[in-house]
Motif scaffolding. Structure first.
Motif, PDB file in Angstrom:
ATOM      1  N   LEU A  57     -13.748   9.815   6.404  1.00  0.00           N
ATOM      2  CA  LEU A  57     -12.768   9.574   5.350  1.00  0.00           C
ATOM      3  C   LEU A  57     -11.694  10.649   5.364  1.00  0.00           C
ATOM      4  CD1 LEU A  57     -11.800   8.019   2.832  1.00  0.00           C
ATOM      5  CD2 LEU A  57     -13.200   9.585   1.483  1.00  0.00           C
ATOM      6  N   LYS A  58     -12.090  11.887   5.422  1.00  0.00           N
ATOM      7  CA  LYS A  58     -11.140  13.000   5.357  1.00  0.00           C
ATOM      8  C   LYS A  58     -10.282  13.122   6.610  1.00  0.00           C
ATOM      9  CE  LYS A  58     -12.149  14.858   1.338  1.00  0.00           C
ATOM     10  NZ  LYS A  58     -11.193  15.256   0.330  1.00  0.00           N
ATOM     11  N   ASN A  59     -10.813  12.715   7.767  1.00  0.00           N
ATOM     12  CA  ASN A  59     -10.114  12.962   9.024  1.00  0.00           C
ATOM     13  C   ASN A  59      -9.460  11.738   9.663  1.00  0.00           C
ATOM     14  OD1 ASN A  59     -10.687  15.894   9.563  1.00  0.00           O
ATOM     15  ND2 ASN A  59     -12.742  15.125   9.182  1.00  0.00           N
ATOM     16  N   TYR A  60      -9.912  10.551   9.314  1.00  0.00           N
ATOM     17  CA  TYR A  60      -9.415   9.367  10.012  1.00  0.00           C
ATOM     18  C   TYR A  60      -8.765   8.325   9.096  1.00  0.00           C
ATOM     19  CZ  TYR A  60     -12.062  11.233  13.920  1.00  0.00           C
ATOM     20  OH  TYR A  60     -12.525  12.044  14.911  1.00  0.00           O
ATOM     21  N   TYR A  61      -8.559   8.660   7.840  1.00  0.00           N
ATOM     22  CA  TYR A  61      -7.984   7.662   6.930  1.00  0.00           C
ATOM     23  C   TYR A  61      -6.571   7.260   7.345  1.00  0.00           C
ATOM     24  CZ  TYR A  61      -5.029  11.118   4.660  1.00  0.00           C
ATOM     25  OH  TYR A  61      -4.076  12.057   4.404  1.00  0.00           O
ATOM     26  N   ARG A  62      -5.754   8.222   7.795  1.00  0.00           N
ATOM     27  CA  ARG A  62      -4.363   7.912   8.123  1.00  0.00           C
ATOM     28  C   ARG A  62      -4.253   6.918   9.292  1.00  0.00           C
ATOM     29  NH1 ARG A  62       0.924   9.456   7.329  1.00  0.00           N
ATOM     30  NH2 ARG A  62       0.421  11.052   5.812  1.00  0.00           N
ATOM     31  N   PRO A  63      -4.877   7.179  10.445  1.00  0.00           N
ATOM     32  CA  PRO A  63      -4.769   6.184  11.517  1.00  0.00           C
ATOM     33  C   PRO A  63      -5.411   4.848  11.128  1.00  0.00           C
ATOM     34  CG  PRO A  63      -6.233   7.970  12.180  1.00  0.00           C
ATOM     35  CD  PRO A  63      -5.605   8.375  10.890  1.00  0.00           C
ATOM     36  N   THR A  96      -2.752   3.145   8.786  1.00  0.00           N
ATOM     37  CA  THR A  96      -1.402   2.906   9.300  1.00  0.00           C
ATOM     38  C   THR A  96      -1.349   2.189  10.643  1.00  0.00           C
ATOM     39  OG1 THR A  96      -1.305   5.110  10.318  1.00  0.00           O
ATOM     40  CG2 THR A  96      -0.472   4.887   8.058  1.00  0.00           C
ATOM     41  N   ASN A  97      -2.461   2.149  11.358  1.00  0.00           N
ATOM     42  CA  ASN A  97      -2.451   1.535  12.679  1.00  0.00           C
ATOM     43  C   ASN A  97      -3.630   0.560  12.803  1.00  0.00           C
ATOM     44  OD1 ASN A  97      -2.281   0.855  15.347  1.00  0.00           O
ATOM     45  ND2 ASN A  97      -2.256   2.945  16.110  1.00  0.00           N
ATOM     46  N   PRO A  98      -3.387  -0.712  12.510  1.00  0.00           N
ATOM     47  CA  PRO A  98      -4.480  -1.696  12.543  1.00  0.00           C
ATOM     48  C   PRO A  98      -5.227  -1.767  13.875  1.00  0.00           C
ATOM     49  CG  PRO A  98      -2.534  -2.636  11.525  1.00  0.00           C
ATOM     50  CD  PRO A  98      -2.130  -1.296  12.089  1.00  0.00           C
ATOM     51  N   SER A  99      -4.567  -1.416  14.963  1.00  0.00           N
ATOM     52  CA  SER A  99      -5.247  -1.499  16.258  1.00  0.00           C
ATOM     53  C   SER A  99      -6.327  -0.428  16.427  1.00  0.00           C
ATOM     54  CB  SER A  99      -4.239  -1.411  17.402  1.00  0.00           C
ATOM     55  OG  SER A  99      -3.619  -0.139  17.424  1.00  0.00           O
ATOM     56  N   THR A 100      -6.279   0.636  15.619  1.00  0.00           N
ATOM     57  CA  THR A 100      -7.307   1.683  15.717  1.00  0.00           C
ATOM     58  C   THR A 100      -8.530   1.382  14.859  1.00  0.00           C
ATOM     59  OG1 THR A 100      -6.405   3.019  13.915  1.00  0.00           O
ATOM     60  CG2 THR A 100      -5.585   3.474  16.147  1.00  0.00           C
ATOM     61  N   MET A 119       0.846  -1.168   0.000  1.00  0.00           N
ATOM     62  CA  MET A 119       0.000   0.000   0.000  1.00  0.00           C
ATOM     63  C   MET A 119       0.894   1.235   0.000  1.00  0.00           C
ATOM     64  SD  MET A 119      -2.585   1.177   3.039  1.00  0.00           S
ATOM     65  CE  MET A 119      -1.455   0.695   4.293  1.00  0.00           C
ATOM     66  N   ASN A 120       0.633   2.141  -0.893  1.00  0.00           N
ATOM     67  CA  ASN A 120       1.405   3.361  -0.956  1.00  0.00           C
ATOM     68  C   ASN A 120       0.562   4.507  -0.417  1.00  0.00           C
ATOM     69  OD1 ASN A 120       2.824   5.680  -1.687  1.00  0.00           O
ATOM     70  ND2 ASN A 120       3.776   4.609  -3.395  1.00  0.00           N
ATOM     71  N   LEU A 121       0.880   4.928   0.787  1.00  0.00           N
ATOM     72  CA  LEU A 121       0.094   5.945   1.475  1.00  0.00           C
ATOM     73  C   LEU A 121       0.079   7.268   0.709  1.00  0.00           C
ATOM     74  CD1 LEU A 121      -1.617   6.249   3.977  1.00  0.00           C
ATOM     75  CD2 LEU A 121       0.398   6.986   5.205  1.00  0.00           C
ATOM     76  N   PHE A 122       1.170   7.594   0.031  1.00  0.00           N
ATOM     77  CA  PHE A 122       1.243   8.835  -0.739  1.00  0.00           C
ATOM     78  C   PHE A 122       0.114   8.915  -1.767  1.00  0.00           C
ATOM     79  CE2 PHE A 122       2.637  11.020  -4.592  1.00  0.00           C
ATOM     80  CZ  PHE A 122       2.878  12.291  -4.090  1.00  0.00           C
ATOM     81  N   PHE A 123      -0.066   7.854  -2.541  1.00  0.00           N
ATOM     82  CA  PHE A 123      -1.104   7.856  -3.574  1.00  0.00           C
ATOM     83  C   PHE A 123      -2.506   7.861  -2.975  1.00  0.00           C
ATOM     84  CE2 PHE A 123       2.471   5.956  -5.984  1.00  0.00           C
ATOM     85  CZ  PHE A 123       2.615   6.982  -6.905  1.00  0.00           C
ATOM     86  N   ILE A 124      -2.668   7.154  -1.875  1.00  0.00           N
ATOM     87  CA  ILE A 124      -3.971   7.141  -1.204  1.00  0.00           C
ATOM     88  C   ILE A 124      -4.303   8.535  -0.685  1.00  0.00           C
ATOM     89  CG2 ILE A 124      -5.248   6.236   0.782  1.00  0.00           C
ATOM     90  CD1 ILE A 124      -3.681   3.605   0.329  1.00  0.00           C
TER      91      ILE A 124
END
Length: 85
Positions: free
Chosen positions: A41-47, A50-54, A1-6
């Motif tokens: 989507l706009k506010n919580y996509y990163r956690p 990147t953090n499966p526990s969240t 998964m490439n976070l930059f493109f996402i």
């Protein structure tokens, strides 16, 4: 998964895109649900990515704010795509 493109993709996503995707998946969103999904989507996509526990906490919060039918569909879609995260 490439976070930059996402991230670049998510920056461009509009409410209309979410509505159209949901409609294609057989989900009838209310305006309130659409706003909620857009916000998450706009506010919580990163956690979420990147953090499966969240993920369970974020999904639980999100599902508590939508109808049971939409929550069930979110579970189905998550189960379908979770191996790609």
């Amino acid at each position: 998964m490439n976070l930059f493109f996402i991230e670049r993709y998510i920056q461009k996503v509009k409410k209309e895109d979410i509505y159209n995707y949901a409609n294609n998946q057989g989900i009838n969103l209310t305006p309130s649900e659409l706003n909620t999904l857009y916000h998450y989507l706009k506010n919580y996509y990163r956690p979420f990515l990147t953090n499966p526990s969240t993920r369970p906490k974020i999904l639980s919060e999100l599902k508590s704010q939508v109808t049971p039918a939409t929550a069930n569909k979110l579970d189905e879609l998550y189960d379908l795509y979770k191996n790609k995260l």
